[in-house]
Design an enzyme around this catalytic site. Sequence first.
Site, PDB file in Angstrom:
ATOM      1  N   LYS A  86      -3.777  -8.604   2.549  1.00  0.00           N
ATOM      2  CA  LYS A  86      -5.127  -8.311   3.047  1.00  0.00           C
ATOM      3  C   LYS A  86      -6.162  -8.549   1.953  1.00  0.00           C
ATOM      4  O   LYS A  86      -7.242  -9.085   2.208  1.00  0.00           O
ATOM      5  CB  LYS A  86      -5.199  -6.879   3.564  1.00  0.00           C
ATOM      6  CG  LYS A  86      -4.385  -6.627   4.819  1.00  0.00           C
ATOM      7  CD  LYS A  86      -4.683  -5.286   5.462  1.00  0.00           C
ATOM      8  CE  LYS A  86      -4.279  -4.108   4.618  1.00  0.00           C
ATOM      9  NZ  LYS A  86      -2.823  -3.984   4.446  1.00  0.00           N
ATOM     10  N   CYS A 175      -8.078  12.129   7.637  1.00  0.00           N
ATOM     11  CA  CYS A 175      -6.928  11.589   6.900  1.00  0.00           C
ATOM     12  C   CYS A 175      -6.564  12.363   5.640  1.00  0.00           C
ATOM     13  O   CYS A 175      -5.387  12.435   5.293  1.00  0.00           O
ATOM     14  CB  CYS A 175      -7.138  10.108   6.561  1.00  0.00           C
ATOM     15  SG  CYS A 175      -8.570   9.746   5.550  1.00  0.00           S
ATOM     16  N   MET A 176      -7.526  12.959   4.941  1.00  0.00           N
ATOM     17  CA  MET A 176      -7.219  13.551   3.635  1.00  0.00           C
ATOM     18  C   MET A 176      -7.554  15.038   3.521  1.00  0.00           C
ATOM     19  O   MET A 176      -7.319  15.647   2.486  1.00  0.00           O
ATOM     20  CB  MET A 176      -7.977  12.804   2.529  1.00  0.00           C
ATOM     21  CG  MET A 176      -7.643  11.328   2.411  1.00  0.00           C
ATOM     22  SD  MET A 176      -5.882  10.962   2.344  1.00  0.00           S
ATOM     23  CE  MET A 176      -5.385  11.908   0.922  1.00  0.00           C
ATOM     24  N   MET A 343      -0.368  10.450   5.347  1.00  0.00           N
ATOM     25  CA  MET A 343      -0.735  11.011   6.648  1.00  0.00           C
ATOM     26  C   MET A 343       0.393  11.760   7.355  1.00  0.00           C
ATOM     27  O   MET A 343       0.141  12.623   8.180  1.00  0.00           O
ATOM     28  CB  MET A 343      -1.263   9.913   7.575  1.00  0.00           C
ATOM     29  CG  MET A 343      -2.401   9.124   6.999  1.00  0.00           C
ATOM     30  SD  MET A 343      -3.649  10.160   6.225  1.00  0.00           S
ATOM     31  CE  MET A 343      -4.384   8.985   5.123  1.00  0.00           C
ATOM     32  N   GLY A 380      -6.067   7.143   1.705  1.00  0.00           N
ATOM     33  CA  GLY A 380      -6.085   6.105   2.722  1.00  0.00           C
ATOM     34  C   GLY A 380      -7.213   5.109   2.628  1.00  0.00           C
ATOM     35  O   GLY A 380      -7.077   3.970   3.075  1.00  0.00           O
ATOM     36  N   GLN A 381      -8.380   5.504   2.073  1.00  0.00           N
ATOM     37  CA  GLN A 381      -9.548   4.639   2.082  1.00  0.00           C
ATOM     38  C   GLN A 381     -10.029   4.372   0.656  1.00  0.00           C
ATOM     39  O   GLN A 381      -9.739   5.153  -0.251  1.00  0.00           O
ATOM     40  CB  GLN A 381     -10.674   5.287   2.900  1.00  0.00           C
ATOM     41  CG  GLN A 381     -10.317   5.494   4.362  1.00  0.00           C
ATOM     42  CD  GLN A 381     -11.480   6.063   5.136  1.00  0.00           C
ATOM     43  OE1 GLN A 381     -12.375   5.348   5.563  1.00  0.00           O
ATOM     44  NE2 GLN A 381     -11.476   7.367   5.327  1.00  0.00           N
TER      45      GLN A 381
END
Length: 753
Positions: A86, A175-176, A343, A380-381
């Site tokens: 990616k 998510c966190m 997650m 996650g981000q």
Amino acid sequence: MKFSRRDFLKAIAVSTALAGSGCSFGSGSRGAQGTTPQHDAEKWVKGVCRYCGVGCGVLAGVSKGKIVAVKGDPDNPVNKGRLCVKGILLPKIMDTKDRLLHPMVKKDGQFVKVSWDEALNLIVAKFKDAIAQFGPDSVGFYGSGQNIAEEAYVANKLFKGAIGTNNIDGNPRTCMASAVAGYVSTFGEDEPMGTYADIEEADVFFIIGANMAEAHPVLFSRLVDRKNSNPNVKIIVVDPRRTRTADIADMFLQFVPGTDLALLNSMAYVIIEDNLVDRDFVSQHTNFMQGEKKLTFDEFKAFLADYTPEKVSPLVGLPAEQIREVARLFAAKDRNTMSMWTMGLNQRIRGTWANNLVHNLHLLTGKICRPGNTPFSLTGQPSACGSIREVGALSHLLPAHRVVANPKHREEIAKIWGIDPARMSAKPGYHTIEMFRAAASGALKVLWVVCTNPGQSIPNLKLYREGMEKTFMIVSETYHPTRTSELADVVLPAALWMEKEGVYGNGERRTQHLAKAVEPPGEAKPDVWALLEVAKRLGFGDLFPFKTNDEIWEEYRKCASGTKMELSTYDRLKKERGLTWPVHDPNGPDTYIRYAAPYDPYVKEGIQFYGKPDGRAVIFARPHANPQEMPDADYPFYLSTGRVLEHWHTATMTMNVPELKRAMPEMYVEINQADAEKIGVKDGELVTITSRRGQCRLKAKINGRGQPRPGMVYVPFHDTEMSRMINFVTIDAFDDVSKQPEYKICAVQLAKA
């Protein structure tokens, strides 16, 4: 050149092999990576990858005002020149057919191009009307772990300091948040004490609820390198679904979904029973607690009597001896142990407890705050830590890990912001699920959504999409239409990635600067510009005198000054490949390990968990608890959701990359072979998945790259097609501490479509 799914799976192995031999993806040669040759670039600009929270350093190749190539930054310690597929293909997200180039306003049900002035004036009018009629809590802001820190800081100041509402939340809540609550409740402060450097020091890796091979592939390659470098390194993977990560495991525990609290307690029982506790560490550095009640060691031991491996075995679906074996390996006194999760633990109604129980294992064994010994929450981000957790852009937080409910914290921030503390609300605002429920009920009149796609990503989606249509919604977005922007009243064209400068904070506390490489197309502008414009037009210009990102950052640095989260100067960040806070001396070193001398500048000797008043971390007695929704006769399967290698979140970026879209054009439902035979479904046939909230239709995938245990199905959540959007099915129950939704488990039925 076409990519197949097999090509992508090979890419994981190839990237590991090449990186291990000193090569790197994205180095400029044309090939499977799809990059443009280096010599076509006029210059290379330092940045950070746009995707996950690993925080890989990149160099963006620019030619004729366009980003034409991306390569891994060999000088960045995070990835050392490596990139996943990616990251390599990042240039292809920049100039796409669905780039939003002008502000749009919905008139008579249709989007019409308007000027920035018209769009901003309409936004300001709606904010003023709502606040005048219904008060400041009638408006809200929903941000993202993809925002740069400067955007999040300005939004936080605008809503909490100027408007006077704490209704600002963001997708890191989904998510966190349980990782945050876990760190804070156990240690008194958020974020890991270790860093990625611990990977090269660890001998045992305990990976639970994380598919690193697909969700954090470059970090996974470092783990593989570590294993290849030392035959004594052991990897434990704990997951109800066999994944590519499990393929390298020495021990794979495929447990029953939702039973990990019992499993972790059983491991703690074995550690105590087998005398693997570090008694000196425990006596000097920990307290035992059950709720608000303090326990003795013997009382904690008695609590664990219900979690012997023999008692737990039928519940978790694992042999008792396997539980004993993994606990002994984790606690072996001659080994360093690093735990990693994401997650699978966090997205649960008891996600906070699950995080506490992983911390328990490290505290009981003393495997913490030493090289190679750390509990490490994967992020996650790209800036969920730097732009949300650290900036304080959640409904209960203020900058530098302060909280809105603390009057001293409000006074400290009010002084920096130049406002009367009375202007700030002491009441936490709407968290994510509350915010969208308030939109559905009509309590929230105006909502500004920036850099995220809740119209696809929120659980129990039908209810909340209807709510988004009821409220006046502004969406700042790079692409249009998305499943959120299609519901908006105003859509603002946002600059993307290195079309602006800014700061990201990754999962290891590393603060990194992204330089601006190119101009945004059309009339697109950085979100920080739009936020400042709205602030000025609302009459708060005196609070927002910023002319540059440097000025915003330096005011934000004042918020961290004097705390244990001190940050680097902007000038230094521009020059360096990131710094892991705290950076106590602006010209001095960053911090490898928190809470421990000689690494942490705030600890003179030994270990001190200074987030707690007595300097002691907490070992919690947390009982097993079922998920909100368990399978039954009507809905007999567990459903879990997650990522695949090729796509990211709601695929607004990655579905614009032809190679990624060809490799994975639509999502699917993974079904165990035995379950597929029972319901008469073959690979590739359509299946209807139904919950108490909704349904979707997906093709069956049997014996694919992931294999769930019997009674469980798995669906990636990236699909943008309404009939395949799994969040119409997922549950919106949430953890009562962290407020994080339980995406990972709900009950469903399957039927051949």
